[in-house]
Scaffold this motif. Sequence first.
Motif, PDB file in Angstrom:
ATOM      1  N   GLU A 114       0.860  -1.246   0.058  1.00 19.51           N
ATOM      2  CA  GLU A 114       0.106   0.025   0.202  1.00 19.51           C
ATOM      3  C   GLU A 114       0.908   1.265   0.005  1.00 19.51           C
ATOM      4  OE1 GLU A 114      -0.113  -1.664   4.474  1.00 19.51           O
ATOM      5  OE2 GLU A 114      -0.110  -2.324   2.373  1.00 19.51           O
ATOM      6  N   ASP A 115       1.955   1.264   0.652  1.00 25.64           N
ATOM      7  CA  ASP A 115       2.935   2.290   0.431  1.00 25.64           C
ATOM      8  C   ASP A 115       3.534   2.498  -0.605  1.00 25.64           C
ATOM      9  OD1 ASP A 115       2.603   2.885   3.546  1.00 25.64           O
ATOM     10  OD2 ASP A 115       4.176   1.241   4.008  1.00 25.64           O
ATOM     11  N   VAL A 116       3.946   1.220  -1.348  1.00 21.31           N
ATOM     12  CA  VAL A 116       4.389   1.612  -2.756  1.00 21.31           C
ATOM     13  C   VAL A 116       3.385   2.086  -3.625  1.00 21.31           C
ATOM     14  CG1 VAL A 116       5.350   0.134  -4.679  1.00 21.31           C
ATOM     15  CG2 VAL A 116       5.964  -0.526  -2.352  1.00 21.31           C
ATOM     16  N   GLU A 117       2.073   1.715  -3.658  1.00 21.18           N
ATOM     17  CA  GLU A 117       1.272   2.369  -4.363  1.00 21.18           C
ATOM     18  C   GLU A 117       1.092   3.683  -4.279  1.00 21.18           C
ATOM     19  OE1 GLU A 117      -3.637   2.011  -4.025  1.00 21.18           O
ATOM     20  OE2 GLU A 117      -2.727   0.266  -4.786  1.00 21.18           O
ATOM     21  N   TYR A 118       1.011   4.280  -2.939  1.00 18.86           N
ATOM     22  CA  TYR A 118       0.823   5.377  -2.761  1.00 18.86           C
ATOM     23  C   TYR A 118       2.066   6.342  -3.377  1.00 18.86           C
ATOM     24  CZ  TYR A 118       0.997  10.052  -0.350  1.00 18.86           C
ATOM     25  OH  TYR A 118       1.043  11.487   0.061  1.00 18.86           O
ATOM     26  N   ILE A 119       3.340   5.959  -3.001  1.00 17.32           N
ATOM     27  CA  ILE A 119       4.563   6.508  -3.689  1.00 17.32           C
ATOM     28  C   ILE A 119       4.415   6.626  -5.284  1.00 17.32           C
ATOM     29  CG2 ILE A 119       6.897   6.644  -3.831  1.00 17.32           C
ATOM     30  CD1 ILE A 119       7.015   5.544  -1.062  1.00 17.32           C
ATOM     31  N   GLU A 124       3.623   9.767 -10.038  1.00 23.89           N
ATOM     32  CA  GLU A 124       3.144   9.203 -11.257  1.00 23.89           C
ATOM     33  C   GLU A 124       4.595   8.452 -11.902  1.00 23.89           C
ATOM     34  OE1 GLU A 124       0.437  12.596 -12.958  1.00 23.89           O
ATOM     35  OE2 GLU A 124       1.973  13.514 -11.946  1.00 23.89           O
ATOM     36  N   SER A 125       5.075   7.647 -11.351  1.00 24.28           N
ATOM     37  CA  SER A 125       6.145   6.767 -11.911  1.00 24.28           C
ATOM     38  C   SER A 125       5.607   5.741 -12.704  1.00 24.28           C
ATOM     39  CB  SER A 125       7.141   6.027 -10.581  1.00 24.28           C
ATOM     40  OG  SER A 125       7.654   7.171  -9.596  1.00 24.28           O
ATOM     41  N   ARG A 126       6.063   5.837 -13.973  1.00 21.19           N
ATOM     42  CA  ARG A 126       5.345   4.809 -14.986  1.00 21.19           C
ATOM     43  C   ARG A 126       6.107   3.763 -15.176  1.00 21.19           C
ATOM     44  NH1 ARG A 126       1.428   6.979 -17.268  1.00 21.19           N
ATOM     45  NH2 ARG A 126       1.350   5.591 -18.892  1.00 21.19           N
ATOM     46  N   ILE A 127       7.447   3.676 -14.732  1.00 23.00           N
ATOM     47  CA  ILE A 127       8.460   2.581 -14.907  1.00 23.00           C
ATOM     48  C   ILE A 127       8.779   2.301 -13.232  1.00 23.00           C
ATOM     49  CG2 ILE A 127      10.523   1.720 -15.619  1.00 23.00           C
ATOM     50  CD1 ILE A 127      10.368   3.911 -17.987  1.00 23.00           C
ATOM     51  N   TYR A 128       8.828   0.949 -13.086  1.00 23.07           N
ATOM     52  CA  TYR A 128       9.045   0.550 -11.700  1.00 23.07           C
ATOM     53  C   TYR A 128      10.328  -0.472 -11.877  1.00 23.07           C
ATOM     54  CZ  TYR A 128       8.104  -1.868  -7.406  1.00 23.07           C
ATOM     55  OH  TYR A 128       8.336  -2.701  -5.966  1.00 23.07           O
ATOM     56  N   VAL A 129      11.380  -0.073 -11.073  1.00 22.13           N
ATOM     57  CA  VAL A 129      12.621  -1.220 -11.185  1.00 22.13           C
ATOM     58  C   VAL A 129      12.532  -1.869  -9.672  1.00 22.13           C
ATOM     59  CG1 VAL A 129      14.894  -1.254 -11.032  1.00 22.13           C
ATOM     60  CG2 VAL A 129      13.912   0.564 -12.343  1.00 22.13           C
ATOM     61  N   ALA A 130      12.346  -3.141  -9.903  1.00 17.94           N
ATOM     62  CA  ALA A 130      12.482  -3.789  -8.637  1.00 17.94           C
ATOM     63  C   ALA A 130      13.392  -4.987  -8.559  1.00 17.94           C
ATOM     64  CB  ALA A 130      10.829  -4.936  -8.747  1.00 17.94           C
ATOM     65  N   ALA A 137       5.778  -8.095  -7.276  1.00 18.13           N
ATOM     66  CA  ALA A 137       4.642  -8.394  -6.948  1.00 18.13           C
ATOM     67  C   ALA A 137       3.682  -7.291  -5.978  1.00 18.13           C
ATOM     68  CB  ALA A 137       4.600  -9.639  -6.125  1.00 18.13           C
ATOM     69  N   LYS A 138       4.699  -6.423  -5.551  1.00 17.04           N
ATOM     70  CA  LYS A 138       3.848  -5.356  -4.586  1.00 17.04           C
ATOM     71  C   LYS A 138       3.173  -4.241  -5.628  1.00 17.04           C
ATOM     72  CE  LYS A 138       7.471  -5.006  -1.032  1.00 17.04           C
ATOM     73  NZ  LYS A 138       8.448  -4.469  -0.534  1.00 17.04           N
ATOM     74  N   VAL A 139       3.467  -4.441  -6.945  1.00 14.60           N
ATOM     75  CA  VAL A 139       2.589  -3.601  -7.856  1.00 14.60           C
ATOM     76  C   VAL A 139       1.671  -4.323  -8.606  1.00 14.60           C
ATOM     77  CG1 VAL A 139       4.127  -1.967  -7.941  1.00 14.60           C
ATOM     78  CG2 VAL A 139       4.255  -3.444  -9.723  1.00 14.60           C
ATOM     79  N   GLU A 140       1.766  -5.859  -8.641  1.00 16.34           N
ATOM     80  CA  GLU A 140       0.877  -6.753  -9.373  1.00 16.34           C
ATOM     81  C   GLU A 140      -0.424  -6.724  -8.801  1.00 16.34           C
ATOM     82  OE1 GLU A 140       1.413  -9.001 -11.923  1.00 16.34           O
ATOM     83  OE2 GLU A 140       3.424  -8.020 -12.068  1.00 16.34           O
ATOM     84  N   PRO A 143      -5.075  -2.344  -8.771  1.00 19.23           N
ATOM     85  CA  PRO A 143      -5.576  -1.913 -10.056  1.00 19.23           C
ATOM     86  C   PRO A 143      -5.333  -0.455 -10.337  1.00 19.23           C
ATOM     87  CG  PRO A 143      -7.104  -3.186  -8.372  1.00 19.23           C
ATOM     88  CD  PRO A 143      -5.765  -2.809  -7.626  1.00 19.23           C
ATOM     89  N   ALA A 144      -5.025   0.242  -9.188  1.00 16.86           N
ATOM     90  CA  ALA A 144      -4.245   1.751  -9.597  1.00 16.86           C
ATOM     91  C   ALA A 144      -3.214   1.882 -10.369  1.00 16.86           C
ATOM     92  CB  ALA A 144      -4.394   2.582  -8.180  1.00 16.86           C
ATOM     93  N   LEU A 145      -2.453   0.970 -10.218  1.00 19.89           N
ATOM     94  CA  LEU A 145      -1.129   0.979 -11.163  1.00 19.89           C
ATOM     95  C   LEU A 145      -1.050   0.257 -12.302  1.00 19.89           C
ATOM     96  CD1 LEU A 145       1.244   0.306  -7.816  1.00 19.89           C
ATOM     97  CD2 LEU A 145       0.562   2.593  -8.992  1.00 19.89           C
ATOM     98  N   ASP A 146      -2.186  -0.445 -12.504  1.00 22.60           N
ATOM     99  CA  ASP A 146      -2.415  -1.380 -13.752  1.00 22.60           C
ATOM    100  C   ASP A 146      -2.127  -0.526 -15.011  1.00 22.60           C
ATOM    101  OD1 ASP A 146      -2.898  -3.767 -12.493  1.00 22.60           O
ATOM    102  OD2 ASP A 146      -4.851  -3.722 -12.784  1.00 22.60           O
ATOM    103  N   GLU A 147      -2.611   0.696 -15.268  1.00 19.49           N
ATOM    104  CA  GLU A 147      -2.318   1.659 -16.276  1.00 19.49           C
ATOM    105  C   GLU A 147      -1.236   2.474 -16.107  1.00 19.49           C
ATOM    106  OE1 GLU A 147      -6.097   3.703 -17.577  1.00 19.49           O
ATOM    107  OE2 GLU A 147      -7.075   1.805 -17.585  1.00 19.49           O
ATOM    108  N   LEU A 148      -1.105   3.170 -14.779  1.00 20.68           N
ATOM    109  CA  LEU A 148       0.118   3.795 -14.519  1.00 20.68           C
ATOM    110  C   LEU A 148       1.469   3.285 -14.875  1.00 20.68           C
ATOM    111  CD1 LEU A 148       1.034   6.518 -13.570  1.00 20.68           C
ATOM    112  CD2 LEU A 148       1.036   5.526 -11.161  1.00 20.68           C
TER     113      LEU A 148
END
Length: 461
Positions: A114-119, A124-130, A137-140, A143-148
Amino acid sequence: MTTDTLATRDELLSRSARNLGDMLRRRVDQTPDATAFLYPENNAGGPEKWTPLTWREVQDRAHDIAAGLLDLGLGPEQRVAICADTSVWWILTDLGIGCAGGATTTVYGNSQPEDVEYILTSSESRIYVAQNSAQAAKVEHSPALDELVTHIILVDDDRLIQGAPGSDRRLVAEDTRVISLADLSARGHAARQADPGAVQRVIDATAPDHLATLIYTSGTTGKPKGVELTHQSWTYMGVAMESWDPLEPGDLQYLWLPLAHVFGKCLIAVQMTIGFSSAVDGRVERIVTGMGEVHPTFMCGVPRIFEKVRAKVITSRGLARTISSWAFRVGERTAPYRLEDRPLPARLSGQQLLAEKLVFSKLKQAMGGRLRMMICGGAKLSPQIQRWFFAAGIPVVEGYGATETSAIAFFNVPKKGRFGPRFGTAGPVCPGCEARIAEDGEVLVRGPIVARGYHELPEKT
């Protein structure tokens, strides 16, 4: 109080690189084949092997990553979030983002989904380096991050490791947004072969006041706020530390601090300016072991690390504890002489030599045998612990700052003369900056190191 005039600030600004990519290019121009970083590679279950990277190799790898990000469509000041462990790959990715004109959003590896989703949503980070599938999986499941989030980049590509149905690895392996950092670099390398000047054109177009880093505060006074740090925040911090003159090009840093934190990120800018090397390993449990392997000349840390070292020594038992206690009492008596650079009385000098042989040399050898100093930040260090280390001949000096001041606003420079060290103090204000204490006790700082503001929160800035 002010330690430097406006002219000094202008001089430092004139010496500053234009941006992070320009800062890296300058370092490569000066020392292309010097070792920039050492990083550990496990040797088939045996002892760690430390692999070197030269500054030329760092720039090549950073430019490959930059070209790969540009190929993914990254635009000026667009955010790329990094949620990964402290490693040389974090540094290369961050430099690649800067060279591509983007901005790094830092995310702690222990952040909850939930913290990752908020940040990511706020920035408005469109690329996520994990780091791996577990971090991806924290963004998997958001739903709020599916399109972002349009792309997910894995530092450790563990998708092919067998995972049970529904596991992090299986879910990530089926996500078409996912690519490995190695594949991104290969893609960027091919793009650079086709257009060798692509990355340099972006570097040339990146202004000092463009956003370079977005670091979210801890949220102790409400929701975390994104602190906007520009390219100038880092390039000025580099030349300011260089003018303070505590470090040399021949130094070797042991770097374990979280690079998601402003202190860790600041150290890379300082390193590029001065040109020393860093051994990078974020595994806290290996700090002392790693120091014994690479023999650093300095290390930055937080109070709890120094407290743990002291606790381990003073809890020894029997004869060893008796000898250790005597040695540190001797070291405490020598401290006033050493601080003032005065010769020791003959008897005390003999006792100091014996204490060094029996106790202090062993403590220093456990930490690599070459330490000139250690630097503490993040919270107030107990003067008692400072005096204890100084008694053993290892200065621990403090600094003070915040995310909003690009980390180091004050620094107790470890030099003789008017800059100390003075136990229990944070030292003078950063060169070219001004500071005063407000009526309510708040520390006020003004100068080029101060952040641009809070992201999309002008009323809080």
